[in-house]
Enzyme design. Sequence first.
Site, PDB file in Angstrom:
ATOM      1  N   SER A 124       0.802  -1.311  -1.435  1.00  0.00           N
ATOM      2  CA  SER A 124       0.748  -2.015  -0.390  1.00  0.00           C
ATOM      3  C   SER A 124      -1.037  -1.938  -0.596  1.00  0.00           C
ATOM      4  O   SER A 124      -1.438  -0.731  -0.777  1.00  0.00           O
ATOM      5  CB  SER A 124       1.159  -1.757   0.784  1.00  0.00           C
ATOM      6  OG  SER A 124       0.601   0.115   1.021  1.00  0.00           O
ATOM      7  N   ASP A 125      -1.711  -2.378   0.472  1.00  0.00           N
ATOM      8  CA  ASP A 125      -3.219  -2.237   0.316  1.00  0.00           C
ATOM      9  C   ASP A 125      -3.186  -1.198   2.306  1.00  0.00           C
ATOM     10  O   ASP A 125      -2.362  -1.473   2.413  1.00  0.00           O
ATOM     11  CB  ASP A 125      -3.889  -3.754   1.674  1.00  0.00           C
ATOM     12  CG  ASP A 125      -5.175  -3.219   1.045  1.00  0.00           C
ATOM     13  OD1 ASP A 125      -6.093  -2.277   0.966  1.00  0.00           O
ATOM     14  OD2 ASP A 125      -6.653  -4.512   1.228  1.00  0.00           O
ATOM     15  N   CYS A 126      -3.774  -0.476   2.470  1.00  0.00           N
ATOM     16  CA  CYS A 126      -3.619   0.930   3.087  1.00  0.00           C
ATOM     17  C   CYS A 126      -3.322   1.005   4.430  1.00  0.00           C
ATOM     18  O   CYS A 126      -3.885  -0.184   5.118  1.00  0.00           O
ATOM     19  CB  CYS A 126      -4.840   1.946   3.048  1.00  0.00           C
ATOM     20  SG  CYS A 126      -5.385   2.253   1.063  1.00  0.00           S
ATOM     21  N   SER A 131      -0.900  -0.884   5.018  1.00  0.00           N
ATOM     22  CA  SER A 131      -0.281  -2.346   6.120  1.00  0.00           C
ATOM     23  C   SER A 131       0.818  -2.210   5.991  1.00  0.00           C
ATOM     24  O   SER A 131       1.313  -2.828   6.535  1.00  0.00           O
ATOM     25  CB  SER A 131      -0.914  -3.019   4.560  1.00  0.00           C
ATOM     26  OG  SER A 131      -0.248  -3.156   3.233  1.00  0.00           O
TER      27      SER A 131
END
Length: 801
Positions: free
Chosen positions: A323-325, A327
């Site tokens: 995941s993007d941080c 998210s």
Amino acid sequence: MKFIAASIASSIYTQVIQKPKPSHLDLYRSSSHMAYKNGLQILSLVALLCVSFCAIEAARTPFACDPKNGLTRSLKFCRTSVPIHVRVSDLIGRLTLQEKIRLLVNNAIALPRLGIQRYEWWSEALHGVSNTGPGVVFGGAFPGATSFPEVITTAASFNESLWEEIGRVVSDEARAIYNGGTAGLTYWSPNVNILRDPRWGRAQETPGEDPTLVAKYAVRYVRGLQGNGNGNRLKVAACCKHYSAYDLDNWNGIDRFHFNAKVSKQDLQETYNVPFKACVVEGNVASVMCSYNQVNGKPTCADPDLLKKTVRGNWGLNGYIVSDCDSVDILYSSQHYTATPEEAAADSIKAGLDLNCGPFLALHTEQAITRGLLSEVDVNNALANTITVQMRLGMFDGEPSAHPFGNLGIGDVCTPAHQELALEAARQGIVLLKNQASSLPLSTTRHRTVAVIGPNSAVTVTMIGNYAGVPCAYTTPVQGIGKYAKVIHQDGCAGVACNDNGNFGAAEIAARHADATVLVMGLDQSIEAEFRDRVGLLLPGHQQELVSRVAMASKGPTVLVLMSGGPIDVSFAKNDPRISAILWAGYPGQAGGAAIADILFGKTSPGGKLPMTWYPQEYLAKAPMTNMNMRADPSSGYPGRTYRFYKGPVVFPFGHGLSYTKFSHKIAQASKVVSLLITNPRALTNSTDVMARYTNCNAQSLDLHIDVKNTGLLDGSHTLLVFSIPPTGRSSATKQLVGFSKLHLAAGSEQRVRIGIHVCKHLSIVDEFGNRRIPMGEHKLQIGHIQHSISVLANLHQIKS
């Protein structure tokens, strides 16, 4: 100590003993020749390296599965002779549920009873090893790393071999720092999102607006990072991000955490997903990162159609999805997609997410299992994907010196060759936009004094853009030009905001007293950056006024040099006869000033091409950033996106770029007819198209042979762009890039270039349902001002019932 000895030997060999090849003397002369003259310097180097490596050896934590560790050397997951999937299964079987859960996040815990140290997954290497993420720590023996130009600049070179070589160098330096104990091996780069809107603050990170260009960049950079040709073993693990349809950060009160990108199946398959598919299928990337935004109402990190079905299923990802941080937290707390945090954790993991950047899964996964929303098997499957990548990296093979890349160390970071490559990349990426009456190149005899003016004329950090680390060194534009001429320097503005015109008078005086004037203007991270989309396309503040006033005062040629990630509307300069030339340098990296000067004075002829359209300011009023449609809508006045679908006026078009010399093209050999074998009656949905998947088009590839000649008086690099144009009326796209080639030609010389045309990819269109179709009829291939026609016919006589 094997690592120390190997690194010292490698460093001495590279820096002192190994004689450079004659064709590369310029890469080494600054570092090697003095060492040849004095043998004592060899001893000094040995002593320095010994001290440095001994300090590293003493400071760093042991590597997992170190043979010297009697606790772990007999465990099956440490045995390199055992197949990786068996080792992974053995390790997971030894973990408690609580330990497993703490391995689902980027800052994975240590497991002392198994000899495993904590691991930080988050490192960045967008255009050089960066300390933006916590996985890389600069200092001590490794104070920095080579900082290449921003991706948008490197993309402008249209040079696939350059992209892969940069990736190889970056991974050399990453491995060296890992061996020293202050970096990881999982790098969340590159950014392969399409540059859809010119205002996007992260335009600088991307390879541009064209899916073919971005896809080719992604594949070559990933191969360079991961080590092309090493089988299943990885040099470092790359990550293609941000999947998918992500290119809005913070615009007009709408941010990426709350944005729902409404995307048609047509645009998703034809544009937004193209680079990610290439990353996985062709680049064999080890990771894909899902984005913050939603796509058609679903958070990308909790969408099984995007993750499990497409990335891992249809494309066959051999790696992990991250995941993007934060998210996963955001889809619960900001987007309110689930009612509870446990549901968010369960939905994400079951959708195909393997790793969470942030603490969310560590906090809520156990309770999700307790509530029956998730099973431990789901967690095991996620860990199998992440640990497999670590195994492929050799992270459970013990101390690295006995393994591939284990000899890389201090002597392999910021080497003269690496820094020369950064300079060459900047040279190749600079684009000559205007050159009135051949004003450039400047002459060292006629232009002995140069006024260098502008808020970006003496910058350092601006040149490396975002997601950058600590460079080996900087060369500013003032310093670079100073090697060719006497410089009269004036900033003119206090920063790119240029809110005050009080110093313009001094700049005008400098221009009156110089033989030539170079204005270095543009943007920086205060104008465009992550979470900072632009509000307009014009030069900020009073910059335009400064340029115009200085151009009017200048007694010699006036050259405008622009630093930026996104396009700038400089119509005023394009149309002003007093401005002789315009260069776009993007963010040119640590050696940017030297590269700009080399272009200005003709040491290198410019060969870059714009990887994005430069729109006029008026475009913005008709194209809100929230509209994800690529195609124009005449009924609403929506103009469409990129050169493929936007047909309005431009400042400079995609692919624009001038040279100091001239080139001609001639088609030497090309097919004129393609006959597609129809393998299923369902291919014939109408009389003018066939469904690509029901033909043999995947087996059909055409070779286009083009003779390119340098008809000018100077040597130069040339970018050959090949576009395909579908039959009239069969697509709303005017043309699409299908291939390109970079070549260097001496004056008067000629070279034949082969471009492969893949029928399924390059002669097809995507319909509104996301299906690829191949229009029957006359397709055209465009190379510069010449065109070649290819007739595509359907073979109806061999349909199998």
